[in-house]
Scaffold this active site. Structure first.
Site, mmCIF file in Angstrom:
data_model
loop_
_atom_site.group_PDB
_atom_site.id
_atom_site.type_symbol
_atom_site.label_atom_id
_atom_site.label_comp_id
_atom_site.label_asym_id
_atom_site.label_seq_id
_atom_site.Cartn_x
_atom_site.Cartn_y
_atom_site.Cartn_z
ATOM 1 N N ALA A 186 -7.910 -26.646 12.488
ATOM 2 C CA ALA A 186 -8.867 -25.718 13.105
ATOM 3 C C ALA A 186 -8.616 -25.745 14.604
ATOM 4 C CB ALA A 186 -10.297 -26.173 12.835
ATOM 5 N N HIS A 227 -6.650 -43.191 11.868
ATOM 6 C CA HIS A 227 -6.259 -43.373 13.275
ATOM 7 C C HIS A 227 -4.742 -43.512 13.372
ATOM 8 C CE1 HIS A 227 -10.439 -44.833 14.962
ATOM 9 N NE2 HIS A 227 -10.481 -43.631 14.426
HETATM 10 P P1 FAD Z 1 -5.284 -33.054 16.308
HETATM 11 O O1 FAD Z 1 -6.593 -33.008 16.982
HETATM 12 O O2 FAD Z 1 -5.265 -33.298 14.845
HETATM 13 O O3 FAD Z 1 -4.561 -31.678 16.644
HETATM 14 C C1 FAD Z 1 -3.408 -31.211 15.996
HETATM 15 C C2 FAD Z 1 -3.542 -29.708 15.807
HETATM 16 O O4 FAD Z 1 -2.272 -29.160 15.482
HETATM 17 C C3 FAD Z 1 -4.478 -29.334 14.674
HETATM 18 O O5 FAD Z 1 -5.396 -28.368 15.120
HETATM 19 C C4 FAD Z 1 -3.550 -28.763 13.613
HETATM 20 O O6 FAD Z 1 -4.144 -27.779 12.785
HETATM 21 C C5 FAD Z 1 -2.427 -28.217 14.455
HETATM 22 N N1 FAD Z 1 -1.139 -28.116 13.753
HETATM 23 C C6 FAD Z 1 -0.536 -29.065 12.995
HETATM 24 N N2 FAD Z 1 0.648 -28.627 12.573
HETATM 25 C C7 FAD Z 1 0.823 -27.385 13.079
HETATM 26 C C8 FAD Z 1 1.883 -26.424 13.002
HETATM 27 N N3 FAD Z 1 3.001 -26.683 12.346
HETATM 28 N N4 FAD Z 1 1.712 -25.240 13.642
HETATM 29 C C9 FAD Z 1 0.574 -24.976 14.354
HETATM 30 N N5 FAD Z 1 -0.449 -25.865 14.455
HETATM 31 C C10 FAD Z 1 -0.306 -27.052 13.831
HETATM 32 N N6 FAD Z 1 -11.698 -40.399 16.727
HETATM 33 C C11 FAD Z 1 -12.747 -40.644 17.546
HETATM 34 O O7 FAD Z 1 -12.566 -40.735 18.757
HETATM 35 N N7 FAD Z 1 -14.011 -40.822 17.041
HETATM 36 C C12 FAD Z 1 -14.265 -40.726 15.708
HETATM 37 O O8 FAD Z 1 -15.405 -40.896 15.285
HETATM 38 C C13 FAD Z 1 -13.179 -40.439 14.837
HETATM 39 N N8 FAD Z 1 -13.386 -40.296 13.513
HETATM 40 C C14 FAD Z 1 -12.399 -39.756 12.747
HETATM 41 C C15 FAD Z 1 -12.698 -39.346 11.444
HETATM 42 C C16 FAD Z 1 -11.754 -38.674 10.691
HETATM 43 C C17 FAD Z 1 -12.089 -38.213 9.304
HETATM 44 C C18 FAD Z 1 -10.463 -38.434 11.224
HETATM 45 C C19 FAD Z 1 -9.426 -37.707 10.419
HETATM 46 C C20 FAD Z 1 -10.145 -38.885 12.496
HETATM 47 C C21 FAD Z 1 -11.095 -39.525 13.273
HETATM 48 N N9 FAD Z 1 -10.847 -39.892 14.588
HETATM 49 C C22 FAD Z 1 -11.890 -40.244 15.399
HETATM 50 C C23 FAD Z 1 -9.490 -39.766 15.159
HETATM 51 C C24 FAD Z 1 -9.309 -38.600 16.117
HETATM 52 O O9 FAD Z 1 -10.171 -37.537 15.819
HETATM 53 C C25 FAD Z 1 -7.852 -38.117 16.112
HETATM 54 O O10 FAD Z 1 -7.004 -39.206 16.260
HETATM 55 C C26 FAD Z 1 -7.573 -37.134 17.231
HETATM 56 O O11 FAD Z 1 -8.488 -36.079 17.196
HETATM 57 C C27 FAD Z 1 -6.152 -36.622 17.137
HETATM 58 O O12 FAD Z 1 -5.892 -35.720 18.181
HETATM 59 P P2 FAD Z 1 -4.466 -35.022 18.281
HETATM 60 O O13 FAD Z 1 -4.505 -34.145 19.457
HETATM 61 O O14 FAD Z 1 -3.418 -36.052 18.197
HETATM 62 O O15 FAD Z 1 -4.313 -34.161 16.945
#
Ligand code: FAD
Length: 570
Positions: A85, A506
């Site tokens: 999302a 995580h």
């Molecule tokens: P993301 O925020 O996952 O962003 C990646 C984005 O890329 C997504 O929007 C995805 O749709 C998009 N994407 C992927 N592949 C493609 C593609 N090929 N083309 C286009 N778009 C693509 N952290 C906390 O701090 N507090 C919490 O309470 C917590 N609880 C959690 C509970 C759950 C269930 C989960 C799953 C995680 C939790 N975490 C928590 C961890 C934290 O939310 C994540 O580690 C963090 O948000 C990851 O950020 P990111 O930018 O690495 O990736």
């Protein structure tokens, strides 16, 4: 109209990606595109509901990746959740806003990351944050803070929501933790985490909705004409400038499938930034020809850059639960947490555990090297594990987190190990970008990780049985005295933990920021080694686990990286 040509193309409008999009588009002469596989979710109740943790699981905004069968945990697979999302995983997560322990961020610097330590990251934690000072009522109910460590003018609203549970529960739970010798910690975001606290969340208190990356970093700037958002658009790979005379490959755009299902490309004049998350960004690198040549060749992909550590070093944590029935019902937000050091969990047994782990480090390294198929290096892993060991036993940073959720006639404890040694990997299984990846976190690969979970499970039982809770807690529902009797052996505990655990979601380190000879994929500016203009900016770059939760640190890293990008061009 951009004509499909931008200065920067950001892959993934998630937690980190939207920080970059916001900061780079501050300059109205800089054009930015964000390509996000998911949709807008501002009106999705499963996202906005501040009491709705878990509602979005299994819906279409959850990637729900499946792990490989876990060889060290009964060969069962695990569901690995991640947000699909605008806002990424910040739209489905538990909303906890908890940073890290100073010593562990300082340890990044020992991995060749000059300039990355607690002191240098703190301004970026603050820059991202708009801390909502708790109301008098909330303070009476246990919300506490040190304003020095918070930011109050950044985009991301943090604080406590209106439904904070009352003072009586706070004192009860505090007394419970104190019975295990754990001190109270008023402020857990200042770099010292050990203790019991009422942690802040990412929440918009006025609207009483979840604060996610979309709300914080995109909504306020959505009308910028130099920022284009492509939703429901899935990126396959980076495209390369074949005319470049640079000695290192230069990206010139990405190939993606748009919301109408059409295959397209868009151009990046300056950089391509991968922010697709720790279980995706490494796959896009591989599909683009950056990775371990043996893996790329197996799938018929030309090798652009020989970078064998792409997708390696995957680290996750495991969650267990102790659930108790209660003669009392509690409603409201339950944001109580304890962070325990090794001494808190193991008491007099700490010395023995210390010796066992120290004596096992060479073997741990050998196991991890073998499991990686020889990609990782024995001497390097020994060095990394020594740093890891020091954090646990010398710095005594928290190793376990226990979260209490008082509910309807129930008191539930979730717990997880903060610093597992086990390492796995994530790799493509085909040159088709929609083929599911091979994701293998190798949970419980190394025995410290299991011992830590057993010790913590026992601590949960002690908490539930403490004097403070004896009038409230009635019976253990899970794991239950039937399967794990009071005098259960460690083998019995181990079995129960392996039967009942889940991923803590995580995932980190699959494109780690480290010196290249330590297994790094990106440098201190988060530029991919051996490439002129591709960065990875998301949880993939975090080299070691953090004792907090990931988003606080992901936002801070992205803020710092945005500065690095600006300083290259402006
Ligand atoms: P993301 O925020 O996952 O962003 C990646 C984005 O890329 C997504 O929007 C995805 O749709 C998009 N994407 C992927 N592949 C493609 C593609 N090929 N083309 C286009 N778009 C693509 N952290 C906390 O701090 N507090 C919490 O309470 C917590 N609880 C959690 C509970 C759950 C269930 C989960 C799953 C995680 C939790 N975490 C928590 C961890 C934290 O939310 C994540 O580690 C963090 O948000 C990851 O950020 P990111 O930018 O690495 O990736």
């Amino acid at each position: 109209d951009s004509g499909g040509v931008y200065d920067f193309v950001i892959v993934g409008g998630g937690t980190a990606g939207l920080v970059i999009a916001n900061r780079l588009s501050e300059n109205s002469y800089t054009s930015v595109a964000v390509i996000e596989a998911g949709d807008l979710v501002f009106d999705n109740k499963n996202v906005t509901d501040v009491y709705g943790y878990g509602l979005s699981f299994g819906t279409d905004i959850d990637w729900q990746y499946e792990s490989a069968p876990q060889a060290y945990a009964g060969n069962k697979t695990q569901t690995l959740r991640a947000g699909k999302a605008l806002g990424g995983t910040s739209t489905i997560n538990g909303m906890a806003y908890l940073r890290a322990q100073k010593a562990q961020i300082n340890a990044w610097e020992h991995l060749g990351n000059v300039g990355w330590n607690w002191e240098s990251l703190l301004p970026f934690y603050k820059r991202s944050e708009r801390f909502q000072i708790p109301t008098e009522d909330q303070c009476l109910n246990g919300a506490a803070y040190d304003i020095e460590v918070h930011g109050t003018t950044g985009p991301l609203k943090t604080g406590w929501n209106t439904g904070l549970l009352g003072k009586s529960v706070t004192s009860l739970i505090n007394a419970t933790y104190t019975s295990l010798g754990l001190p109270y910690r008023a402020e857990s975001n200042g770099g010292d985490m050990r203790g019991f606290t009422r942690y802040p969340a990412t929440v918009d208190r006025e609207l009483n909705v979840r604060e996610d990356a979309g709300r914080a970093y995109y909504l306020p700037i959505q009308n910028r004409t130099n920022l284009d958002l492509y939703t429901n658009s899935f990126v396959q790979r980076i495209t390369w400038d074949e005319t470049s005379t640079n000695s290192t490959p230069r990206a010139d755009g990405v190939q993606f499938t748009d919301s109408a299902g059409k295959r397209r490309t868009i151009s990046a004049k300056k950089e391509v930034i991968l922010s697709a998350g720790a279980l995706r960004s490494p796959l896009i690198l591989e599909l683009s020809g950056i990775g371990n040549p043996a893996i790329l060749e197996q799938h018929g992909i030309d090798v652009k850059v020989d970078l064998p550590f792409v997708g390696e070093n995957l680290q996750d944590q495991t969650t267990g639960a102790g659930v108790y029935s209660s003669n009392t019902s509690f409603s409201g937000t339950a944001d109580y947490v304890g962070h325990f050091s090794v001494g808190d969990i193991f008491g007099n047994d700490t010395y023995d555990l210390n010796c066992t782990v120290r004596d096992s480090l060479l073997q741990y390294a050998a196991t991890v090297v073998e499991a990686s198929g020889g990609i990782l290096d024995q001497k390097v892993m020994e060095k990394l594990f020594m740093i890891h060991y020091d954090l646990i036993f010398k710095d005594q940073i928290p190793i376990s987190e226990i979260l209490v959720s008082p509910g309807e006639n129930q008191m539930a404890f979730s717990y997880w190990g903060l610093l597992p040694f086990s390492r796995g990997n994530v790799h493509i299984q085909s040159n088709n970008s929609t083929t599911p990846a091979a994701i293998n976190p190798n949970y419980f690969q190394l025995d410290y990780d299991l011992k830590q979970q057993i010790g913590t499970a026992k601590a949960v039982r002690k908490l539930a049985g403490s004097e403070a809770l004896c009038d409230v807690v009635t019976e253990e529902l899970s794991p239950g005295l039937q399967s794990v009797p009071l005098n259960a052996s460690n083998e019995t505990w181990a079995q129960a933990i392996k039967d009942g655990y889940r991923s803590n979601y995580h995932y980190i380190a699959t494109a780690a920021m480290m010196a290249q000879d330590l297994g790094g994929v990106v440098d201190t500016d988060l530029l991919v080694y051996g490439v002129d203009n591709v960065r990875v900016i998301d949880a993939s770059v975090i080299p070691f686990q953090v004792c907090g939760h990931l988003t606080a640190t992901v936002y801070a890293i992205a803020e710092k990286a945005a500065d690095a990008i600006k300083s290259r061009y402006y």
